[in-house]
Design an enzyme around this catalytic site. Structure first.
Site, PDB file in Angstrom:
ATOM      1  N   ALA A  70       0.767  -1.076  -0.071  1.00  0.00           N
ATOM      2  CA  ALA A  70      -0.048  -0.031   0.066  1.00  0.00           C
ATOM      3  C   ALA A  70       0.909   1.220  -0.011  1.00  0.00           C
ATOM      4  CB  ALA A  70      -0.926   0.054   1.296  1.00  0.00           C
ATOM      5  N   GLU A 116       9.767   3.588   7.351  1.00  0.00           N
ATOM      6  CA  GLU A 116       9.568   2.168   7.355  1.00  0.00           C
ATOM      7  C   GLU A 116      10.319   2.232   8.793  1.00  0.00           C
ATOM      8  OE1 GLU A 116       7.986  -0.708   6.530  1.00  0.00           O
ATOM      9  OE2 GLU A 116       8.819  -1.277   8.364  1.00  0.00           O
ATOM     10  N   THR A 119       3.573  -7.563   3.041  1.00  0.00           N
ATOM     11  CA  THR A 119       3.394  -7.785   1.612  1.00  0.00           C
ATOM     12  C   THR A 119       4.472  -8.899   1.261  1.00  0.00           C
ATOM     13  OG1 THR A 119       2.517  -5.701   1.355  1.00  0.00           O
ATOM     14  CG2 THR A 119       3.095  -6.625  -0.693  1.00  0.00           C
ATOM     15  N   GLY A 162      -1.757 -14.876  -4.436  1.00  0.00           N
ATOM     16  CA  GLY A 162      -1.816 -13.841  -5.567  1.00  0.00           C
ATOM     17  C   GLY A 162      -2.706 -12.727  -5.116  1.00  0.00           C
ATOM     18  N   HIS A 187      -6.361 -17.922   9.708  1.00  0.00           N
ATOM     19  CA  HIS A 187      -6.048 -18.999   8.647  1.00  0.00           C
ATOM     20  C   HIS A 187      -6.066 -20.473   8.954  1.00  0.00           C
ATOM     21  CE1 HIS A 187      -4.419 -20.322   4.713  1.00  0.00           C
ATOM     22  NE2 HIS A 187      -4.702 -19.014   4.257  1.00  0.00           N
ATOM     23  N   GLU A 197      -3.286 -20.680  -0.054  1.00  0.00           N
ATOM     24  CA  GLU A 197      -4.806 -21.286  -0.302  1.00  0.00           C
ATOM     25  C   GLU A 197      -4.654 -21.782  -1.830  1.00  0.00           C
ATOM     26  OE1 GLU A 197      -7.881 -19.511   1.840  1.00  0.00           O
ATOM     27  OE2 GLU A 197      -8.256 -18.564   0.212  1.00  0.00           O
ATOM     28  N   ARG A 207      -4.522 -25.704  -1.996  1.00  0.00           N
ATOM     29  CA  ARG A 207      -5.722 -26.285  -2.158  1.00  0.00           C
ATOM     30  C   ARG A 207      -6.626 -26.099  -3.383  1.00  0.00           C
ATOM     31  NH1 ARG A 207      -8.417 -23.465   2.596  1.00  0.00           N
ATOM     32  NH2 ARG A 207      -6.435 -22.487   2.866  1.00  0.00           N
ATOM     33  N   ARG A 230     -12.429 -19.188   4.725  1.00  0.00           N
ATOM     34  CA  ARG A 230     -11.424 -19.355   5.727  1.00  0.00           C
ATOM     35  C   ARG A 230     -11.914 -19.371   7.253  1.00  0.00           C
ATOM     36  NH1 ARG A 230      -6.734 -15.102   3.886  1.00  0.00           N
ATOM     37  NH2 ARG A 230      -6.171 -16.516   1.975  1.00  0.00           N
ATOM     38  N   HIS A 247      -3.784 -14.282  11.155  1.00  0.00           N
ATOM     39  CA  HIS A 247      -3.436 -13.980   9.669  1.00  0.00           C
ATOM     40  C   HIS A 247      -3.588 -12.486   9.460  1.00  0.00           C
ATOM     41  CE1 HIS A 247      -2.140 -14.728   5.759  1.00  0.00           C
ATOM     42  NE2 HIS A 247      -3.423 -14.657   5.200  1.00  0.00           N
ATOM     43  N   HIS A 248      -4.890 -11.805   9.433  1.00  0.00           N
ATOM     44  CA  HIS A 248      -5.098 -10.729   8.828  1.00  0.00           C
ATOM     45  C   HIS A 248      -6.259  -9.709   9.725  1.00  0.00           C
ATOM     46  CE1 HIS A 248      -6.967  -7.986   5.755  1.00  0.00           C
ATOM     47  NE2 HIS A 248      -5.768  -8.016   5.138  1.00  0.00           N
ATOM     48  N   ARG A 252     -12.136 -12.333   5.118  1.00  0.00           N
ATOM     49  CA  ARG A 252     -11.571 -11.872   3.999  1.00  0.00           C
ATOM     50  C   ARG A 252     -11.160 -13.152   3.038  1.00  0.00           C
ATOM     51  NH1 ARG A 252      -6.303 -11.949   1.801  1.00  0.00           N
ATOM     52  NH2 ARG A 252      -5.194 -12.320   3.748  1.00  0.00           N
ATOM     53  N   VAL A 295      -4.279  -8.317  -1.272  1.00  0.00           N
ATOM     54  CA  VAL A 295      -3.265  -7.699  -2.071  1.00  0.00           C
ATOM     55  C   VAL A 295      -4.306  -6.787  -3.225  1.00  0.00           C
ATOM     56  CG1 VAL A 295      -1.455  -7.941  -4.090  1.00  0.00           C
ATOM     57  CG2 VAL A 295      -1.713  -9.586  -1.948  1.00  0.00           C
TER      58      VAL A 295
HETATM   59  C1  LIG Z   1       1.908 -15.321   5.368  1.00  0.00           C
HETATM   60  C2  LIG Z   1       1.229 -14.088   4.568  1.00  0.00           C
HETATM   61  C3  LIG Z   1       0.369 -14.682   3.256  1.00  0.00           C
HETATM   62  C4  LIG Z   1      -0.393 -13.844   2.525  1.00  0.00           C
HETATM   63  N1  LIG Z   1      -0.698 -14.175   1.481  1.00  0.00           N
HETATM   64  C5  LIG Z   1      -1.784 -13.279   0.617  1.00  0.00           C
HETATM   65  C6  LIG Z   1      -2.251 -13.515  -0.639  1.00  0.00           C
HETATM   66  O1  LIG Z   1      -1.600 -14.422  -1.285  1.00  0.00           O
HETATM   67  N2  LIG Z   1      -2.848 -12.552  -1.067  1.00  0.00           N
HETATM   68  C7  LIG Z   1      -3.647 -11.597  -0.392  1.00  0.00           C
HETATM   69  O2  LIG Z   1      -4.387 -10.971  -0.966  1.00  0.00           O
HETATM   70  N3  LIG Z   1      -3.215 -11.301   0.759  1.00  0.00           N
HETATM   71  C8  LIG Z   1      -2.284 -12.142   1.406  1.00  0.00           C
HETATM   72  N4  LIG Z   1      -1.705 -11.978   2.402  1.00  0.00           N
HETATM   73  C9  LIG Z   1      -2.267 -10.534   3.168  1.00  0.00           C
HETATM   74  C10 LIG Z   1      -1.430  -9.486   2.897  1.00  0.00           C
HETATM   75  O3  LIG Z   1      -0.126  -9.721   2.369  1.00  0.00           O
HETATM   76  C11 LIG Z   1      -1.600  -8.064   3.566  1.00  0.00           C
HETATM   77  O4  LIG Z   1      -2.831  -7.872   3.967  1.00  0.00           O
HETATM   78  C12 LIG Z   1      -1.124  -7.008   2.869  1.00  0.00           C
HETATM   79  O5  LIG Z   1       0.208  -7.370   2.346  1.00  0.00           O
HETATM   80  C13 LIG Z   1      -0.781  -5.875   3.756  1.00  0.00           C
HETATM   81  O6  LIG Z   1      -0.010  -4.804   2.880  1.00  0.00           O
HETATM   82  P1  LIG Z   1       0.166  -3.344   3.596  1.00  0.00           P
HETATM   83  O7  LIG Z   1       0.903  -2.661   2.772  1.00  0.00           O
HETATM   84  O8  LIG Z   1      -1.306  -2.806   4.228  1.00  0.00           O
HETATM   85  O9  LIG Z   1       0.789  -3.786   5.109  1.00  0.00           O
HETATM   86  P2  LIG Z   1       2.340  -4.324   5.044  1.00  0.00           P
HETATM   87  O10 LIG Z   1       2.664  -4.986   3.924  1.00  0.00           O
HETATM   88  O11 LIG Z   1       2.506  -5.193   6.364  1.00  0.00           O
HETATM   89  O12 LIG Z   1       3.443  -2.957   5.203  1.00  0.00           O
HETATM   90  C14 LIG Z   1       3.347  -2.104   6.385  1.00  0.00           C
HETATM   91  C15 LIG Z   1       4.500  -1.666   6.808  1.00  0.00           C
HETATM   92  O13 LIG Z   1       4.388  -0.555   7.487  1.00  0.00           O
HETATM   93  C16 LIG Z   1       5.534  -0.646   8.589  1.00  0.00           C
HETATM   94  N5  LIG Z   1       5.288  -0.151   9.748  1.00  0.00           N
HETATM   95  C17 LIG Z   1       4.193  -0.321  10.595  1.00  0.00           C
HETATM   96  N6  LIG Z   1       4.088   0.516  11.771  1.00  0.00           N
HETATM   97  C18 LIG Z   1       5.198   1.605  11.550  1.00  0.00           C
HETATM   98  C19 LIG Z   1       5.543   2.825  11.880  1.00  0.00           C
HETATM   99  N7  LIG Z   1       4.970   3.176  13.238  1.00  0.00           N
HETATM  100  N8  LIG Z   1       6.225   3.540  11.408  1.00  0.00           N
HETATM  101  C20 LIG Z   1       6.912   3.124  10.041  1.00  0.00           C
HETATM  102  N9  LIG Z   1       6.707   2.093   9.557  1.00  0.00           N
HETATM  103  C21 LIG Z   1       5.756   1.208  10.046  1.00  0.00           C
HETATM  104  C22 LIG Z   1       5.762  -2.134   8.818  1.00  0.00           C
HETATM  105  O14 LIG Z   1       6.944  -2.440   9.429  1.00  0.00           O
HETATM  106  C23 LIG Z   1       5.527  -2.876   7.353  1.00  0.00           C
HETATM  107  O15 LIG Z   1       6.767  -2.648   6.680  1.00  0.00           O
HETATM  108  C24 LIG Z   1      -0.837 -12.685   3.396  1.00  0.00           C
HETATM  109  C25 LIG Z   1      -0.450 -12.345   4.559  1.00  0.00           C
HETATM  110  C26 LIG Z   1       0.537 -13.243   5.377  1.00  0.00           C
HETATM  111  C27 LIG Z   1       1.173 -12.937   6.552  1.00  0.00           C
END
Ligand SMILES: Cc1cc2nc3c(=O)[nH]c(=O)nc-3n(C[C@H](O)[C@H](O)[C@H](O)COP(=O)(O)OP(=O)(O)OC[C@H]3O[C@@H](n4cnc5c(N)ncnc54)[C@H](O)[C@@H]3O)c2cc1C
Length: 498
Positions: free
Chosen positions: A67, A87, A96, A102, A294, A307, A310, A331, A433-434, A473, A479
């Site tokens: 994001a 970060e 992420t 996917g 999850h 997933e 499966r 889930r 998980h989420h 979810r 993603v």
């Molecule tokens: C193992 C796993 C597998 C997954 N597989 C899938 C999938 O296949 N498909 C799908 O749709 N979703 C999947 N998800 C869910 C999805 O990956 C996440 O919901 C999504 O990536 C979150 O993205 P984001 O950018 O919101 O947060 P993140 O990618 O978590 O990034 C947030 C960032 O902010 C940083 N941060 C936090 N607090 C602070 C702060 N105070 N100051 C500075 N930085 C900070 C964190 O360290 C992190 O780097 C999966 C999740 C996991 C854990």
């Protein structure tokens, strides 16, 4: 470098849950050039000092997950160049990095190429159904309507997601992953980081946002901790993209006491900071108790078994060697069914075809969590279930796919007969998980207060927001959420400040 990084990660995991595989994960990311390069310069002084030199930006983006990175790229490409991304960890990418199955998207150019019929309305309907109609229909429609655009935008950035699979709760192949079928996060994060670097957008690693600054009703900056100093960054807009809270046991159990003791799939930096910062300036948090568990998490390593495994044909069997539920259901339902089995776990069982079609499995194998045998009976012995029971389970499952038999558990999706040859199993149980709830936003990604009014200067995107997934979810939708709303918030903020 590795020592320094590991120190930093363990410091940040003080919220209670560490993710052992995060260390292995960031090792791989280092090889891909995803690690931040500045962390080695941090001074050793432990005393916090204030740094008074004023810094001002048009936009400060907090978080380098999908994001945050997407927001920065989109804002920059719309002309907003005085921006910075923060970060708190020493590695980019947050959760992420781990996203595996996917990104769901409908009416995409890749679906068209592969003659997959889909519609944005069907995607939206299945997302709302999956969340038992507790998601916000307007946000969901916006996400689905803009999902194909996000796939194209990523493709233009060199991130091609043209290998399409199925996740639980979706009736159409719409989960987009890299061409070779590998985990999406390890293509997405390096691709977004490359785009950030191409534009010379600054990222400050090991820089933790702690507090939003307000002037009257408006957010006008953010306080950060960096190199043991606190500093205020002035900003015309702050975009919170801090992800979820899965690694903060205290916060998880505040909202969901029943989840005490669960393992987490999340990286150690997923500590929910964005919720606290936003709430402190009057943002409304919604559906905070909606924390997804999850069903297929290997418990020793907290590894998520995607997933897509499966979806590619794998089945879940209990300790008696019997299937017990539609593996492709949502889930929440699969997790609940699993917890009712003897020992509250399941074996995820699959054949060589599934192994070969899902690149993530080789990673699980190298982590030592995959049991292998030359046929079903030998696999049953290896996992200590009754061979006759497992053989008859697989035969009955195969009949659904070959003889058109009706599945007693109602599975209709991803039914692919086991072929003779090597067989595999991974022991799984539910894990945290989420975070499906979070900061209430509108389709302009504005953070809203309890009366539904935007808080001037404050925006949010990604897992830190709530309302899209409702109380369940669908795999692949997070993603989609972070890409659609990450891109959107960058464009909205650029436009608002132009
Ligand atoms: C193992 C796993 C597998 C997954 N597989 C899938 C999938 O296949 N498909 C799908 O749709 N979703 C999947 N998800 C869910 C999805 O990956 C996440 O919901 C999504 O990536 C979150 O993205 P984001 O950018 O919101 O947060 P993140 O990618 O978590 O990034 C947030 C960032 O902010 C940083 N941060 C936090 N607090 C602070 C702060 N105070 N100051 C500075 N930085 C900070 C964190 O360290 C992190 O780097 C999966 C999740 C996991 C854990």
């Amino acid at each position: 470098m590795t020592t320094k990084m590991n120190e930093s990660i363990s410091k940040k995991s003080s919220a209670g849950v560490s993710r052992r595989s995060f260390l292995a994960g960031v090792g791989a990311l280092g090889a891909l050039g995803v690690l931040g390069g500045l962390s080695g310069c941090a001074p050793q002084n432990t005393q916090e000092e204030a740094d008074d030199a004023a810094e001002s930006y048009d936009a400060v983006i907090v978080g380098t997950g999908g994001a945050g990175l997407s927001a920065a790229i989109a804002a920059y490409d719309k002309g907003l160049t005085n921006i910075v991304v923060l970060e708190k960890m020493s590695a980019y990418g947050g959760n992420t990095n781990f996203s595996s199955s996917g990104m769901n998207a409908s009416e995409t150019m890749f679906q068209a190429d592969q003659n997959i019929e889909d519609s944005n309305d069907l995607f939206a309907q299945e997302t709302l159904d999956g969340g038992h109609n507790t998601g916000d229909p307007e946000l969901v429609a916006f996400m689905c309507d803009n999902s194909a655009g996000a796939i194209e935008w990523l493709d233009d950035l060199g991130i091609t997601l043209d290998n399409i699979t199925l996740t639980g709760g979706m009736s159409v192949h719409r989960c987009h992953r890299p061409t070779d079928g590998s985990a999406v996060g390890l293509t997405l994060v390096p691709g977004l980081v490359a785009a950030i670097n191409n534009r010379n957008i600054p990222i400050r690693m090991d820089c933790e946002a702690t507090e939003l600054v307000k002037d009257g009703d408006a957010v006008t900056g953010i306080v950060v901790k960096e190199n043991n100093k606190t500093k205020t960054l002035n900003a015309r807009a702050v975009i919170l993209a801090t992800g979820g809270m899965g690694a903060n046991q205290e916060m998880v159990t505040k909202y969901r006491p029943d989840l005490a003791g669960y393992v987490t799939t999340n990286q150690p930096g997923a500590t929910g900071d964005g919720y606290t910062m936003a709430e402190n300036v009057g943002a409304e948090l919604i559906q905070m108790d909606q924390i997804q568990i999850h069903p297929t998490v290997e418990q020793e390593t907290s590894t998520l078994v995607a997933e897509g495994v499966r979806g590619g044909g794998a089945i879940l069997v209990n300790a008696d060697g019997n299937r017990f539920f539609d593996e492709m259901s949502t889930r929440d339902k699969v997790s609940a069914a699993e917890l009712e089995q003897p020992g509250s776990f399941a074996w995820c069982v699959f054949d060589q075809q599934v192994y070969d079609n899902n690149k993530a499995i080789a990673k699980y194998d190298s982590a030592g969590i995959v049991k292998q045998a030359s046929d079903i009976a030998s696999l049953a012995e290896a996992i200590e279930v009754d061979p006759a029971a497992l053989q008859s389970t697989v035969a009955a499952y195969n009949a659904i796919t070959t003889d058109g038999a009706t599945d007693e558990f109602g599975r209709t999706e991803g039914c692919i007969a086991f072929a003779d040859g090597n067989m595999y199993a991974i022991k799984v149980a539910p894990g945290i998980h989420h975070a499906m709830g979070g900061i209430r936003i509108n389709v302009k990604n504005e953070a809203l207060d309890e009366n539904g009014n935007p808080i001037p200067g404050l925006y949010a995107a990604g897992e830190v927001t709530g309302g899209i997934h409702g109380n369940n979810r669908i795999g692949g939708n997070a993603v989609c959420d972070i890409e659609v709303f990450g891109k959107n918030v960058g464009e909205v903020v650029a436009e608002a400040l132009s």
